[in-house]
Design a protein around this motif. Structure first.
Motif, mmCIF file in Angstrom:
data_model
loop_
_atom_site.group_PDB
_atom_site.id
_atom_site.type_symbol
_atom_site.label_atom_id
_atom_site.label_comp_id
_atom_site.label_asym_id
_atom_site.label_seq_id
_atom_site.Cartn_x
_atom_site.Cartn_y
_atom_site.Cartn_z
ATOM 1 N N TYR A 17 0.793 -1.250 -0.124
ATOM 2 C CA TYR A 17 -0.003 -0.035 0.047
ATOM 3 C C TYR A 17 0.887 1.215 -0.069
ATOM 4 C CZ TYR A 17 -2.625 3.944 2.107
ATOM 5 O OH TYR A 17 -2.897 5.251 2.212
ATOM 6 N N ILE A 18 1.850 1.363 0.949
ATOM 7 C CA ILE A 18 2.764 2.474 0.826
ATOM 8 C C ILE A 18 3.475 2.675 -0.331
ATOM 9 C CG2 ILE A 18 4.687 3.592 2.069
ATOM 10 C CD1 ILE A 18 3.499 2.386 4.705
ATOM 11 N N GLU A 19 3.757 1.659 -1.106
ATOM 12 C CA GLU A 19 4.639 1.728 -2.226
ATOM 13 C C GLU A 19 3.770 2.592 -3.339
ATOM 14 O OE1 GLU A 19 7.808 1.920 -3.097
ATOM 15 O OE2 GLU A 19 8.140 1.522 -0.956
ATOM 16 N N LEU A 71 3.307 6.544 -5.361
ATOM 17 C CA LEU A 71 3.194 6.848 -6.544
ATOM 18 C C LEU A 71 1.685 7.311 -7.264
ATOM 19 C CD1 LEU A 71 5.119 3.804 -7.810
ATOM 20 C CD2 LEU A 71 6.141 6.082 -7.353
ATOM 21 N N SER A 72 0.605 7.363 -6.420
ATOM 22 C CA SER A 72 -0.504 7.508 -6.631
ATOM 23 C C SER A 72 -1.001 9.181 -6.796
ATOM 24 C CB SER A 72 -1.541 6.523 -5.773
ATOM 25 O OG SER A 72 -2.926 7.365 -6.283
ATOM 26 N N GLU A 73 -1.585 9.318 -7.846
ATOM 27 C CA GLU A 73 -2.083 10.856 -7.694
ATOM 28 C C GLU A 73 -3.442 10.828 -7.036
ATOM 29 O OE1 GLU A 73 -2.347 11.615 -11.923
ATOM 30 O OE2 GLU A 73 -0.185 11.609 -12.422
ATOM 31 N N GLU A 74 -4.198 9.827 -6.861
ATOM 32 C CA GLU A 74 -5.216 9.684 -5.976
ATOM 33 C C GLU A 74 -4.898 9.217 -4.876
ATOM 34 O OE1 GLU A 74 -8.786 7.939 -8.235
ATOM 35 O OE2 GLU A 74 -7.299 7.477 -9.777
ATOM 36 N N ARG A 75 -5.921 9.631 -3.876
ATOM 37 C CA ARG A 75 -5.431 9.317 -2.192
ATOM 38 C C ARG A 75 -6.379 8.040 -1.981
ATOM 39 N NH1 ARG A 75 -6.974 13.043 1.799
ATOM 40 N NH2 ARG A 75 -8.774 13.689 0.514
ATOM 41 N N PHE A 76 -5.797 7.012 -1.401
ATOM 42 C CA PHE A 76 -6.525 5.875 -0.926
ATOM 43 C C PHE A 76 -6.115 5.673 0.602
ATOM 44 C CE2 PHE A 76 -6.102 5.229 -5.526
ATOM 45 C CZ PHE A 76 -7.563 4.718 -5.752
ATOM 46 N N GLU A 77 -7.263 5.180 1.379
ATOM 47 C CA GLU A 77 -6.985 4.769 2.576
ATOM 48 C C GLU A 77 -6.932 3.313 2.736
ATOM 49 O OE1 GLU A 77 -9.264 6.984 5.689
ATOM 50 O OE2 GLU A 77 -7.866 8.694 5.280
ATOM 51 N N TYR A 78 -6.011 2.885 3.575
ATOM 52 C CA TYR A 78 -5.813 1.272 3.883
ATOM 53 C C TYR A 78 -6.600 0.661 5.237
ATOM 54 C CZ TYR A 78 -3.074 -2.696 4.649
ATOM 55 O OH TYR A 78 -2.829 -4.446 4.903
ATOM 56 N N PHE A 79 -7.243 -0.221 4.940
ATOM 57 C CA PHE A 79 -8.119 -0.786 5.905
ATOM 58 C C PHE A 79 -7.916 -2.515 5.858
ATOM 59 C CE2 PHE A 79 -11.708 -2.229 8.499
ATOM 60 C CZ PHE A 79 -11.489 -1.773 9.566
#
Length: 155
Positions: free
Chosen positions: A18-20, A24-32
């Protein structure tokens, strides 16, 4: 725009993966729990509100030990590893920790979320509960974007 890595839908993503991806992501995602959740936002009202709140707080905090940060800053949340992305945060004498190569704020005192239809239940429930695991956390503002309504929690 970054695409989610191709993977077996039943396979969970590790925090390291997820951190990798997040770097690189232009969008934001949260990890759960091994899954990624796209963070809402981007509507004109959501953007206006979060930018205005951040700007007003930044002006009010000038010449103090506190700073306002926008939605790009990761916040370390002990009970919701590795981090979350509030719309606005404030920290006094900000402290950061590097988590697998990315910086995350450790000591927010104020967190602000602008509600979206898709995230309202999460922001008012599980996310608020997780934020309470942050030792420095003192105040939570939740702002509706479609009606004039603010909820303030002072801990």
């Amino acid at each position: 725009m970054s695409a989610l890595p191709k993977r077996n839908p039943t396979q969970k993503m590790t925090i390291e993966e997820y951190i990798e991806f997040d770097k690189l992501s232009e969008e934001r995602f949260e990890y759960f729990a091994g899954e990624l959740f796209a963070m809402a936002g981007g509507s004109p009202n959501h953007t206006r509100i979060s930018v205005n709140v951040c700007n007003v707080l930044a002006q009010k905090l000038r010449r103090t030990k506190c700073e306002a940060f926008n939605a790009d800053l990761r916040i370390k949340v002990p009970s919701a590893a590795p981090f979350r992305y509030p719309d606005v945060s404030v920290a006094c004498e900000p402290q950061f920790e590097e988590i697998l190569g990315v910086q995350a704020l450790l000591n927010p005192v104020l967190l602000v979320e602008v509600l979206s239809v898709s995230t309202a239940d999460y922001d008012l429930g599980a996310k608020f509960t997780a934020y309470q695991s942050i030792e420095s956390f003192q105040e939570y503002l939740v702002i509706a974007q479609d009606v004039p309504h603010i909820i303030q929690h002072v801990l």
